[in-house]
Design a protein around this motif. Sequence first.
Motif, short mmCIF file in Angstrom:
data_model
loop_
_atom_site.label_atom_id
_atom_site.label_comp_id
_atom_site.label_asym_id
_atom_site.label_seq_id
_atom_site.Cartn_x
_atom_site.Cartn_y
_atom_site.Cartn_z
N VAL A 133 2.09 9.85 38.65
CA VAL A 133 2.14 10.42 37.30
C VAL A 133 1.01 11.43 37.20
O VAL A 133 -0.12 11.15 37.59
N TYR A 134 1.33 12.62 36.68
CA TYR A 134 0.33 13.66 36.45
C TYR A 134 0.05 13.73 34.95
O TYR A 134 0.98 13.74 34.15
N VAL A 135 -1.21 13.78 34.59
CA VAL A 135 -1.63 13.85 33.19
C VAL A 135 -2.64 14.98 33.06
O VAL A 135 -3.54 15.12 33.89
N VAL A 136 -2.48 15.80 32.00
CA VAL A 136 -3.45 16.86 31.71
C VAL A 136 -4.15 16.49 30.42
O VAL A 136 -3.51 16.19 29.42
N VAL A 137 -5.48 16.50 30.45
CA VAL A 137 -6.30 16.17 29.29
C VAL A 137 -7.15 17.39 28.96
O VAL A 137 -7.81 17.95 29.84
N THR A 138 -7.14 17.79 27.70
CA THR A 138 -8.01 18.87 27.24
C THR A 138 -8.85 18.34 26.10
O THR A 138 -8.40 17.50 25.33
N GLY A 139 -10.07 18.83 26.01
CA GLY A 139 -10.91 18.39 24.91
C GLY A 139 -12.33 18.91 25.03
O GLY A 139 -12.70 19.58 25.99
N VAL A 140 -13.12 18.56 24.02
CA VAL A 140 -14.52 18.94 23.96
C VAL A 140 -15.33 17.89 24.70
O VAL A 140 -15.16 16.68 24.45
N THR A 141 -16.18 18.33 25.62
CA THR A 141 -16.94 17.38 26.43
C THR A 141 -18.28 17.01 25.79
O THR A 141 -18.92 16.08 26.23
N ALA A 142 -18.71 17.76 24.79
CA ALA A 142 -19.98 17.45 24.10
C ALA A 142 -19.85 17.94 22.67
O ALA A 142 -19.08 18.83 22.38
N ARG A 143 -20.60 17.33 21.77
CA ARG A 143 -20.58 17.78 20.37
C ARG A 143 -21.97 18.26 19.99
O ARG A 143 -22.97 17.90 20.61
N ARG A 144 -22.02 19.06 18.95
CA ARG A 144 -23.31 19.60 18.50
C ARG A 144 -24.10 18.60 17.72
O ARG A 144 -23.66 17.69 17.16
#
Length: 144
Positions: A133-144
């Motif tokens: 199964v292939y999964v693509v995850v996008t997101g912010v790796t750190a917050r301000r």
Amino acid sequence: MRGGGELSMRVERGQSSPVVVRVDLPEQHANLDQVIESCGRRLNDPRDALPILTELNAVPRATFPPARRSRTGSSDWARVEISCVVSGETRLADCQVNQQDGGNDSYGTAVARAYNGAGVDVDDPSAATGKVVYVVVTGVTARR
């Protein structure tokens, strides 16, 4: 791509007409191999020989810890592609990062770790076992 022949790509952008690119790839692939290796990718992976599970009822989900506060005050956007093998218990196992854009290596590792053990929703669990199964995850790796 390494086998040669025609490669066709179609890119759709909003209301515009799609852009179609067709390229005739040579059967000789030494230059392609060099580019793949220069990008830090493996030419052969035993996982490539496994069938891909396409009969998913839902995309597998994983829970990530909240993004940590950034030391620099900026946030970083990342895209991580992972692949996992479906176990006999219809859970994802042996998840690994295939490609990552943005973020640092620990983010991709955390994504793969979060998906290990995630359940897979399929109609036929025995047919899913051993598939990838292939999964693509996008997101912010750190917050301000």
